[in-house]
Design an enzyme around this catalytic site. Structure first.
Site, PDB file in Angstrom:
ATOM      1  CE  LYS A   1      -4.329  90.257  -4.165  1.00 47.89           C
ATOM      2  NZ  LYS A   1      -5.503  89.638  -4.722  1.00 47.89           N
TER       3      LYS A   1
ATOM      4  CE  LYS B   1      -5.254  87.003   1.842  1.00 47.68           C
ATOM      5  NZ  LYS B   1      -6.558  86.997   1.310  1.00 47.68           N
TER       6      LYS B   1
ATOM      7  CE  LYS C   1      -9.925  82.780  -4.211  1.00 44.98           C
ATOM      8  NZ  LYS C   1      -9.865  84.203  -4.495  1.00 44.98           N
TER       9      LYS C   1
END
Ligand code: ATP
Ligand code: LTN
Length: 327
Positions: free
Chosen positions: A111, A192, A195
Protein backbone atom coordinates in the site's frame (compact mmCIF):
# COMPACT_ATOMS: atom_id res chain seq x y z
CA UNK A 1 -17.33 -21.22 24.51
CA UNK A 2 -14.71 -20.10 21.99
CA UNK A 3 -14.50 -16.43 21.09
CA UNK A 4 -14.32 -15.22 17.51
CA UNK A 5 -13.53 -11.75 16.21
CA UNK A 6 -13.07 -10.27 12.77
CA UNK A 7 -13.36 -7.00 10.90
CA UNK A 8 -13.92 -5.65 7.42
CA UNK A 9 -12.90 -2.18 6.27
CA UNK A 10 -15.49 0.22 4.84
CA UNK A 11 -12.94 1.28 2.23
CA UNK A 12 -15.08 0.57 -0.83
CA UNK A 13 -17.75 -1.78 -2.09
CA UNK A 14 -17.39 -5.27 -0.62
CA UNK A 15 -16.36 -7.93 -3.10
CA UNK A 16 -16.96 -11.59 -3.69
CA UNK A 17 -13.42 -12.06 -2.31
CA UNK A 18 -14.46 -10.57 1.03
CA UNK A 19 -17.50 -12.81 1.08
CA UNK A 20 -15.81 -16.09 0.16
CA UNK A 21 -12.59 -15.41 2.07
CA UNK A 22 -14.08 -14.06 5.27
CA UNK A 23 -17.74 -13.18 5.68
CA UNK A 24 -19.07 -16.60 4.89
CA UNK A 25 -17.07 -18.04 7.73
CA UNK A 26 -18.45 -15.37 10.06
CA UNK A 27 -21.92 -16.69 9.36
CA UNK A 28 -20.84 -20.27 9.98
CA UNK A 29 -18.96 -19.51 13.20
CA UNK A 30 -21.79 -17.60 14.87
CA UNK A 31 -23.46 -20.92 15.65
CA UNK A 32 -20.44 -22.33 17.47
CA UNK A 33 -18.84 -19.41 19.28
CA UNK A 34 -19.31 -16.03 20.93
CA UNK A 35 -18.75 -13.70 18.00
CA UNK A 36 -17.69 -10.08 17.51
CA UNK A 37 -17.86 -8.69 13.96
CA UNK A 38 -16.80 -5.12 13.32
CA UNK A 39 -16.77 -2.57 10.59
CA UNK A 40 -13.20 -1.33 11.00
CA UNK A 41 -13.57 2.34 10.12
CA UNK A 42 -10.43 3.37 12.06
CA UNK A 43 -8.46 1.06 9.76
CA UNK A 44 -10.14 2.39 6.62
CA UNK A 45 -8.79 5.91 7.27
CA UNK A 46 -5.19 4.69 7.05
CA UNK A 47 -5.63 5.60 3.38
CA UNK A 48 -7.54 8.77 2.42
CA UNK A 49 -11.36 8.41 2.50
CA UNK A 50 -13.92 10.94 1.36
CA UNK A 51 -16.12 11.64 4.48
CA UNK A 52 -19.53 11.17 2.80
CA UNK A 53 -18.36 7.95 1.13
CA UNK A 54 -16.90 6.62 4.39
CA UNK A 55 -20.21 7.16 6.18
CA UNK A 56 -22.23 5.50 3.42
CA UNK A 57 -19.82 2.56 3.09
CA UNK A 58 -19.80 2.01 6.84
CA UNK A 59 -23.55 1.60 6.95
CA UNK A 60 -23.45 -0.53 3.80
CA UNK A 61 -20.90 -2.95 5.28
CA UNK A 62 -22.90 -3.27 8.51
CA UNK A 63 -26.07 -3.99 6.49
CA UNK A 64 -24.19 -6.55 4.39
CA UNK A 65 -23.08 -8.41 7.51
CA UNK A 66 -26.72 -8.91 8.41
CA UNK A 67 -27.80 -9.57 4.82
CA UNK A 68 -25.11 -12.25 4.49
CA UNK A 69 -26.67 -14.10 7.41
CA UNK A 70 -25.13 -12.76 10.61
CA UNK A 71 -27.85 -12.72 13.22
CA UNK A 72 -27.41 -9.73 15.57
CA UNK A 73 -29.18 -11.71 18.28
CA UNK A 74 -26.33 -14.26 18.13
CA UNK A 75 -23.28 -12.17 17.20
CA UNK A 76 -22.19 -8.66 18.20
CA UNK A 77 -22.06 -6.41 15.16
CA UNK A 78 -20.60 -2.95 15.72
CA UNK A 79 -18.47 -0.08 14.43
CA UNK A 80 -14.87 -0.11 15.63
CA UNK A 81 -14.94 3.65 16.30
CA UNK A 82 -17.95 3.26 18.60
CA UNK A 83 -15.85 1.30 21.08
CA UNK A 84 -13.18 3.70 22.27
CA UNK A 85 -11.01 0.99 23.79
CA UNK A 86 -9.80 0.06 20.28
CA UNK A 87 -7.97 3.32 19.68
CA UNK A 88 -6.62 3.30 23.21
CA UNK A 89 -5.28 -0.26 23.28
CA UNK A 90 -4.04 0.33 19.72
CA UNK A 91 -1.77 3.07 21.09
CA UNK A 92 -0.57 0.95 24.01
CA UNK A 93 0.35 -1.90 21.64
CA UNK A 94 2.03 0.51 19.22
CA UNK A 95 4.49 1.29 22.00
CA UNK A 96 5.29 -2.44 22.23
CA UNK A 97 5.66 -2.89 18.46
CA UNK A 98 9.05 -2.77 16.75
CA UNK A 99 9.76 -0.68 13.63
CA UNK A 100 11.45 -3.70 12.04
CA UNK A 101 8.46 -6.01 12.36
CA UNK A 102 6.05 -3.36 11.05
CA UNK A 103 8.36 -2.65 8.10
CA UNK A 104 8.20 -6.31 7.10
CA UNK A 105 4.40 -6.35 6.66
CA UNK A 106 3.61 -7.02 3.00
CA UNK A 107 0.31 -5.10 3.17
CA UNK A 108 2.26 -2.02 4.28
CA UNK A 109 4.82 -2.53 1.54
CA UNK A 110 2.11 -2.95 -1.11
CA UNK A 111 0.00 0.00 0.00
CA UNK A 112 2.94 2.37 0.43
CA UNK A 113 4.78 1.38 -2.77
CA UNK A 114 5.39 4.32 -5.09
CA UNK A 115 3.84 6.91 -2.70
CA UNK A 116 5.93 9.86 -1.50
CA UNK A 117 3.63 10.71 1.42
CA UNK A 118 2.92 7.61 3.48
CA UNK A 119 0.58 8.03 6.44
CA UNK A 120 1.96 6.90 9.79
CA UNK A 121 -1.40 5.19 10.44
CA UNK A 122 -0.73 2.80 7.56
CA UNK A 123 2.50 1.83 9.27
CA UNK A 124 0.99 1.14 12.70
CA UNK A 125 -2.16 -0.47 11.22
CA UNK A 126 -1.21 -3.96 12.50
CA UNK A 127 -0.86 -2.76 16.11
CA UNK A 128 -4.45 -1.48 15.98
CA UNK A 129 -5.57 -4.76 14.45
CA UNK A 130 -3.87 -6.61 17.30
CA UNK A 131 -5.80 -4.42 19.75
CA UNK A 132 -9.07 -5.31 17.99
CA UNK A 133 -8.43 -8.99 18.52
CA UNK A 134 -6.84 -8.97 21.97
CA UNK A 135 -9.50 -6.75 23.58
CA UNK A 136 -11.95 -9.65 23.29
CA UNK A 137 -9.40 -12.41 23.97
CA UNK A 138 -10.47 -13.99 20.69
CA UNK A 139 -9.45 -17.61 20.12
CA UNK A 140 -10.21 -17.61 16.40
CA UNK A 141 -9.96 -14.91 13.74
CA UNK A 142 -11.66 -15.74 10.43
CA UNK A 143 -9.76 -13.94 7.65
CA UNK A 144 -8.52 -14.37 4.09
CA UNK A 145 -5.01 -15.52 3.34
CA UNK A 146 -3.62 -11.98 3.05
CA UNK A 147 -4.14 -11.37 6.78
CA UNK A 148 -2.04 -14.30 7.99
CA UNK A 149 1.02 -12.14 8.54
CA UNK A 150 -0.95 -9.60 10.61
CA UNK A 151 -2.24 -12.46 12.74
CA UNK A 152 1.32 -13.67 13.32
CA UNK A 153 2.26 -10.20 14.54
CA UNK A 154 -0.80 -10.13 16.81
CA UNK A 155 0.34 -13.41 18.35
CA UNK A 156 3.84 -12.00 18.86
CA UNK A 157 2.49 -8.85 20.53
CA UNK A 158 0.21 -10.86 22.81
CA UNK A 159 3.12 -13.09 23.81
CA UNK A 160 5.39 -10.07 24.37
CA UNK A 161 2.81 -8.39 26.58
CA UNK A 162 2.16 -11.56 28.58
CA UNK A 163 5.88 -12.08 29.07
CA UNK A 164 6.52 -8.54 30.27
CA UNK A 165 3.42 -7.84 32.30
CA UNK A 166 1.99 -11.26 33.21
CA UNK A 167 -0.50 -13.61 31.50
CA UNK A 168 -3.23 -11.35 30.16
CA UNK A 169 -4.08 -12.08 26.54
CA UNK A 170 -5.28 -15.23 24.76
CA UNK A 171 -3.00 -16.07 21.82
CA UNK A 172 -5.36 -16.12 18.80
CA UNK A 173 -5.38 -18.52 15.85
CA UNK A 174 -6.23 -17.55 12.27
CA UNK A 175 -9.22 -19.36 10.71
CA UNK A 176 -8.61 -19.47 6.97
CA UNK A 177 -10.76 -21.33 4.42
CA UNK A 178 -9.07 -24.19 2.50
CA UNK A 179 -10.49 -23.11 -0.86
CA UNK A 180 -11.18 -19.45 -1.61
CA UNK A 181 -8.82 -17.86 0.93
CA UNK A 182 -7.38 -15.82 -1.90
CA UNK A 183 -9.75 -14.94 -4.71
CA UNK A 184 -7.81 -13.26 -7.49
CA UNK A 185 -8.57 -10.25 -9.64
CA UNK A 186 -10.64 -10.93 -12.79
CA UNK A 187 -8.24 -8.92 -14.94
CA UNK A 188 -4.97 -10.13 -13.44
CA UNK A 189 -4.66 -13.44 -11.62
CA UNK A 190 -1.40 -12.39 -9.97
CA UNK A 191 -3.24 -9.83 -7.77
CA UNK A 192 -5.90 -10.51 -5.15
CA UNK A 193 -9.42 -9.29 -5.86
CA UNK A 194 -9.61 -5.97 -4.04
CA UNK A 195 -12.36 -3.42 -3.46
CA UNK A 196 -9.75 -0.66 -3.69
CA UNK A 197 -8.81 -1.56 -7.28
CA UNK A 198 -9.84 1.39 -9.50
CA UNK A 199 -10.69 -1.03 -12.34
CA UNK A 200 -14.33 -1.97 -11.62
CA UNK A 201 -14.04 -4.92 -13.97
CA UNK A 202 -11.39 -6.50 -11.75
CA UNK A 203 -13.84 -7.40 -8.98
CA UNK A 204 -17.40 -8.54 -8.44
CA UNK A 205 -19.07 -6.34 -5.86
CA UNK A 206 -21.62 -8.01 -3.60
CA UNK A 207 -24.12 -5.40 -4.73
CA UNK A 208 -23.44 -5.63 -8.49
CA UNK A 209 -26.65 -6.27 -10.44
CA UNK A 210 -27.04 -9.68 -12.15
CA UNK A 211 -26.36 -8.11 -15.55
CA UNK A 212 -23.18 -6.46 -14.37
CA UNK A 213 -22.04 -9.75 -12.83
CA UNK A 214 -22.68 -11.58 -16.12
CA UNK A 215 -20.77 -8.94 -18.06
CA UNK A 216 -17.80 -8.94 -15.68
CA UNK A 217 -17.51 -12.73 -15.77
CA UNK A 218 -17.83 -12.92 -19.55
CA UNK A 219 -14.97 -10.40 -19.78
CA UNK A 220 -12.80 -12.08 -17.14
CA UNK A 221 -9.35 -12.87 -18.50
CA UNK A 222 -8.67 -16.54 -19.32
CA UNK A 223 -5.95 -18.08 -21.48
CA UNK A 224 -5.68 -19.17 -25.09
CA UNK A 225 -6.50 -22.81 -24.27
CA UNK A 226 -9.97 -24.30 -23.78
CA UNK A 227 -9.54 -26.80 -20.97
CA UNK A 228 -11.39 -26.13 -17.70
CA UNK A 229 -8.59 -27.48 -15.51
CA UNK A 230 -7.38 -26.42 -12.05
CA UNK A 231 -3.67 -25.67 -12.27
CA UNK A 232 -2.60 -22.49 -10.50
CA UNK A 233 0.88 -22.47 -12.05
CA UNK A 234 -0.11 -23.05 -15.68
CA UNK A 235 -3.68 -21.74 -15.68
CA UNK A 236 -4.02 -19.17 -12.86
CA UNK A 237 -6.99 -17.31 -14.39
CA UNK A 238 -9.09 -20.41 -15.06
CA UNK A 239 -8.13 -21.86 -11.67
CA UNK A 240 -9.40 -18.73 -9.96
CA UNK A 241 -12.73 -19.00 -11.79
CA UNK A 242 -12.97 -22.68 -10.83
CA UNK A 243 -12.41 -21.77 -7.17
CA UNK A 244 -15.20 -19.19 -7.36
CA UNK A 245 -17.46 -21.74 -9.04
CA UNK A 246 -16.72 -24.35 -6.38
CA UNK A 247 -17.36 -21.90 -3.56
CA UNK A 248 -20.64 -20.67 -5.01
CA UNK A 249 -22.02 -24.08 -6.04
CA UNK A 250 -20.83 -26.22 -3.15
CA UNK A 251 -19.11 -28.59 -5.62
CA UNK A 252 -15.51 -29.65 -5.23
CA UNK A 253 -12.86 -28.41 -7.67
CA UNK A 254 -12.70 -31.90 -9.23
CA UNK A 255 -16.48 -31.96 -9.72
CA UNK A 256 -16.37 -28.61 -11.49
CA UNK A 257 -13.56 -29.83 -13.79
CA UNK A 258 -15.51 -33.00 -14.59
CA UNK A 259 -18.70 -31.08 -15.36
CA UNK A 260 -16.99 -28.99 -18.06
CA UNK A 261 -14.68 -31.58 -19.54
CA UNK A 262 -14.31 -31.02 -23.27
CA UNK A 263 -16.68 -28.03 -23.28
CA UNK A 264 -14.42 -24.98 -23.46
CA UNK A 265 -14.72 -21.73 -21.55
CA UNK A 266 -17.99 -20.41 -23.01
CA UNK A 267 -20.49 -22.67 -21.20
CA UNK A 268 -18.33 -22.69 -18.06
CA UNK A 269 -18.32 -18.90 -17.76
CA UNK A 270 -22.02 -18.67 -18.50
CA UNK A 271 -22.89 -21.11 -15.73
CA UNK A 272 -20.38 -19.51 -13.38
CA UNK A 273 -22.19 -16.19 -13.72
CA UNK A 274 -25.47 -17.87 -12.78
CA UNK A 275 -23.87 -19.55 -9.77
CA UNK A 276 -22.58 -16.20 -8.53
CA UNK A 277 -25.92 -14.48 -9.16
CA UNK A 278 -27.62 -17.34 -7.29
CA UNK A 279 -25.50 -16.64 -4.20
CA UNK A 280 -25.65 -12.85 -4.35
CA UNK A 281 -29.29 -12.20 -5.30
CA UNK A 282 -30.80 -13.27 -1.95
CA UNK A 283 -28.14 -11.28 -0.10
CA UNK A 284 -29.01 -8.21 -2.18
CA UNK A 285 -32.70 -8.57 -1.43
CA UNK A 286 -32.09 -8.79 2.29
CA UNK A 287 -29.67 -5.87 2.04
CA UNK A 288 -32.31 -3.66 0.43
CA UNK A 289 -34.84 -4.59 3.12
CA UNK A 290 -32.42 -3.83 5.94
CA UNK A 291 -31.39 -0.46 4.50
CA UNK A 292 -35.04 0.45 3.96
CA UNK A 293 -35.96 -0.54 7.54
CA UNK A 294 -33.72 2.16 9.07
CA UNK A 295 -32.75 -0.31 11.83
CA UNK A 296 -29.00 -0.35 11.30
CA UNK A 297 -28.25 2.56 13.66
CA UNK A 298 -30.07 0.87 16.53
CA UNK A 299 -28.40 -2.49 15.92
CA UNK A 300 -24.97 -0.90 15.86
CA UNK A 301 -25.65 0.98 19.07
CA UNK A 302 -26.66 -2.20 20.87
CA UNK A 303 -23.68 -4.07 19.43
CA UNK A 304 -21.29 -1.35 20.59
CA UNK A 305 -22.72 -1.33 24.11
CA UNK A 306 -22.18 -5.06 24.51
CA UNK A 307 -18.73 -4.96 22.91
CA UNK A 308 -17.68 -1.99 25.09
CA UNK A 309 -18.46 -3.88 28.25
CA UNK A 310 -16.01 -6.64 27.27
CA UNK A 311 -13.38 -4.32 25.77
CA UNK A 312 -13.37 -1.85 28.67
CA UNK A 313 -12.78 -4.61 31.21
CA UNK A 314 -9.76 -5.90 29.22
CA UNK A 315 -8.37 -2.40 28.77
CA UNK A 316 -8.61 -1.67 32.47
CA UNK A 317 -6.70 -4.83 33.30
CA UNK A 318 -4.05 -4.02 30.69
CA UNK A 319 -3.55 -0.49 32.04
CA UNK A 320 -3.33 -1.74 35.56
CA UNK A 321 -0.66 -4.31 34.63
CA UNK A 322 1.31 -1.72 32.65
CA UNK A 323 1.45 0.55 35.68
CA UNK A 324 -1.05 3.26 34.86
CA UNK A 325 -2.59 5.06 37.78
CA UNK A 326 -6.26 4.11 37.39
CA UNK A 327 -9.05 6.61 37.99
P1 ATP B 1 -8.63 -3.30 0.44
O1 ATP B 1 -8.47 -4.00 -0.87
O2 ATP B 1 -9.44 -2.07 0.43
O3 ATP B 1 -7.37 -3.20 1.25
P2 ATP B 1 -9.60 -5.72 1.47
O4 ATP B 1 -10.90 -6.14 0.85
O5 ATP B 1 -8.38 -6.45 1.17
O6 ATP B 1 -9.54 -4.20 1.27
P3 ATP B 1 -10.78 -5.89 4.08
O7 ATP B 1 -12.03 -5.27 3.70
O8 ATP B 1 -10.34 -5.43 5.40
O9 ATP B 1 -9.64 -5.71 3.06
O10 ATP B 1 -10.90 -7.46 4.07
C1 ATP B 1 -11.86 -8.10 4.81
C2 ATP B 1 -11.62 -9.57 4.79
O11 ATP B 1 -11.74 -10.09 3.46
C3 ATP B 1 -10.22 -9.98 5.28
O12 ATP B 1 -10.35 -11.10 6.10
C4 ATP B 1 -9.50 -10.33 4.01
O13 ATP B 1 -8.49 -11.29 4.23
C5 ATP B 1 -10.61 -10.90 3.16
N1 ATP B 1 -10.31 -10.74 1.74
C6 ATP B 1 -10.08 -9.57 1.10
N2 ATP B 1 -9.86 -9.78 -0.20
C7 ATP B 1 -9.91 -11.14 -0.38
C8 ATP B 1 -9.73 -11.98 -1.52
N3 ATP B 1 -9.46 -11.49 -2.72
N4 ATP B 1 -9.87 -13.32 -1.35
C9 ATP B 1 -10.16 -13.85 -0.13
N5 ATP B 1 -10.32 -13.10 0.98
C10 ATP B 1 -10.21 -11.75 0.87
N1 LTN C 1 -6.66 -5.91 8.51
C1 LTN C 1 -7.87 -6.49 8.05
C2 LTN C 1 -9.10 -5.86 8.67
C3 LTN C 1 -9.09 -5.97 10.16
C4 LTN C 1 -9.27 -7.16 10.92
C5 LTN C 1 -9.21 -6.77 12.28
C6 LTN C 1 -9.45 -8.50 10.57
C7 LTN C 1 -8.93 -4.98 11.06
N2 LTN C 1 -9.00 -5.44 12.32
C8 LTN C 1 -9.32 -7.70 13.31
C9 LTN C 1 -9.57 -9.44 11.63
C10 LTN C 1 -9.50 -9.03 12.97
C11 LTN C 1 -7.87 -6.35 6.54
O1 LTN C 1 -7.28 -5.51 5.99
N3 LTN C 1 -8.52 -7.19 5.86
Amino acid sequence: MKKVLSGIQPSGRLTLGNYIGAMRNFVELQHQAECFFMVVDLHAITVPQEPAALREQSEAVAALFIAAGIDPAKANVFMQSHVRAHAELGWLLTTLSYMGELERMTQFKDKSAGKDAIGAGLFVYPSLMAADILLYNADLVPVGDDQKQHLELTRDLAGRFNHRFGETFTIPEPYIPKVGARIMSLDDASKKMSKSNPNQGSFIALLDTPDVIRKKISRAVTDSGREVRFDTAEKPEVSNLISIYAQCSGLTVAEVEARYEGQGYGPFKKDLAEQVVGVLEPIQQRYNDIRASGEIGKLLKEGAEKASAVADATLRQVKERMGFLLP
